[in-house]
Design an enzyme around this catalytic site. Sequence first.
Site, PDB file in Angstrom:
ATOM      1  N   CYS A  75       0.836  -1.203   0.000  1.00 51.92           N
ATOM      2  CA  CYS A  75       0.000   0.000   0.000  1.00 51.92           C
ATOM      3  C   CYS A  75       0.876   1.261   0.000  1.00 51.92           C
ATOM      4  O   CYS A  75       1.489   1.577  -1.001  1.00 51.92           O
ATOM      5  CB  CYS A  75      -0.996  -0.036   1.153  1.00 51.92           C
ATOM      6  SG  CYS A  75      -2.325   1.182   0.999  1.00 51.92           S
ATOM      7  N   HIS A 162      -3.440  -5.441   0.362  1.00 53.70           N
ATOM      8  CA  HIS A 162      -2.911  -5.937   1.631  1.00 53.70           C
ATOM      9  C   HIS A 162      -2.947  -7.462   1.680  1.00 53.70           C
ATOM     10  O   HIS A 162      -3.984  -8.049   2.019  1.00 53.70           O
ATOM     11  CB  HIS A 162      -3.717  -5.356   2.798  1.00 53.70           C
ATOM     12  CG  HIS A 162      -3.493  -3.902   2.988  1.00 53.70           C
ATOM     13  ND1 HIS A 162      -2.478  -3.418   3.799  1.00 53.70           N
ATOM     14  CD2 HIS A 162      -4.107  -2.817   2.453  1.00 53.70           C
ATOM     15  CE1 HIS A 162      -2.504  -2.091   3.770  1.00 53.70           C
ATOM     16  NE2 HIS A 162      -3.474  -1.702   2.955  1.00 53.70           N
ATOM     17  N   GLU A 164      -1.686  -9.250   3.895  1.00 52.97           N
ATOM     18  CA  GLU A 164      -1.669  -9.681   5.297  1.00 52.97           C
ATOM     19  C   GLU A 164      -3.047  -9.807   5.923  1.00 52.97           C
ATOM     20  O   GLU A 164      -3.177 -10.303   7.041  1.00 52.97           O
ATOM     21  CB  GLU A 164      -0.799  -8.725   6.135  1.00 52.97           C
ATOM     22  CG  GLU A 164      -1.394  -7.353   6.383  1.00 52.97           C
ATOM     23  CD  GLU A 164      -1.160  -6.330   5.280  1.00 52.97           C
ATOM     24  OE1 GLU A 164      -1.322  -5.122   5.573  1.00 52.97           O
ATOM     25  OE2 GLU A 164      -0.829  -6.708   4.142  1.00 52.97           O
TER      26      GLU A 164
END
Length: 183
Positions: A75, A162, A164
Amino acid sequence: MIVIINNHGQFTHLIHRSLRDIGIDNKLVSNTISPSELNELNPNGVILSGGPDIEKTGNSRDILLSIDVPVLGICLGHQIIAKTFGGVVKPGSSGGYAEVDVEILNNNGLFRDLGDKTVIWASHSDEVSEAPSGFKITARSKLCDVEAMAHKEKPIFGIQGHPEVAHTPEGEKILRNFLQLCE
């Protein structure tokens, strides 16, 4: 060990946890760490986390230019890479976080073994609108032409979304692919 540079994003601790959960030694450090202090940690790779403000990224740009290990920008980290190497970051057409259907243009690197499409969780409040010279675009979407990019010669990768977060179904694969690039 992977070192995560904390640019104060709301998901930064999830990067640390996601790596820990797949058995990868990692350390979360402030973006005020100096390049020499970072090198003393002897990382195998570095992740530049997301964050709210590209003007408050501490030493992220200096670190990016001075280290010689693979780097993944997530990001805001993706945007730092773009700006550092001469790309363009602009406000996007879609704020807030949402699922984004992504077309994978290069099945190597971050997207190895993912197929032609995937879904990522991303915000496009700001986004890379032009990849820097020396980078290839590795993924795009209807919202953004530069969802992901990779340096043509150096192990430097950026992704708008993202990997994660649980909302990115193949996020663990993306992180594992980065880890393989660090070996």
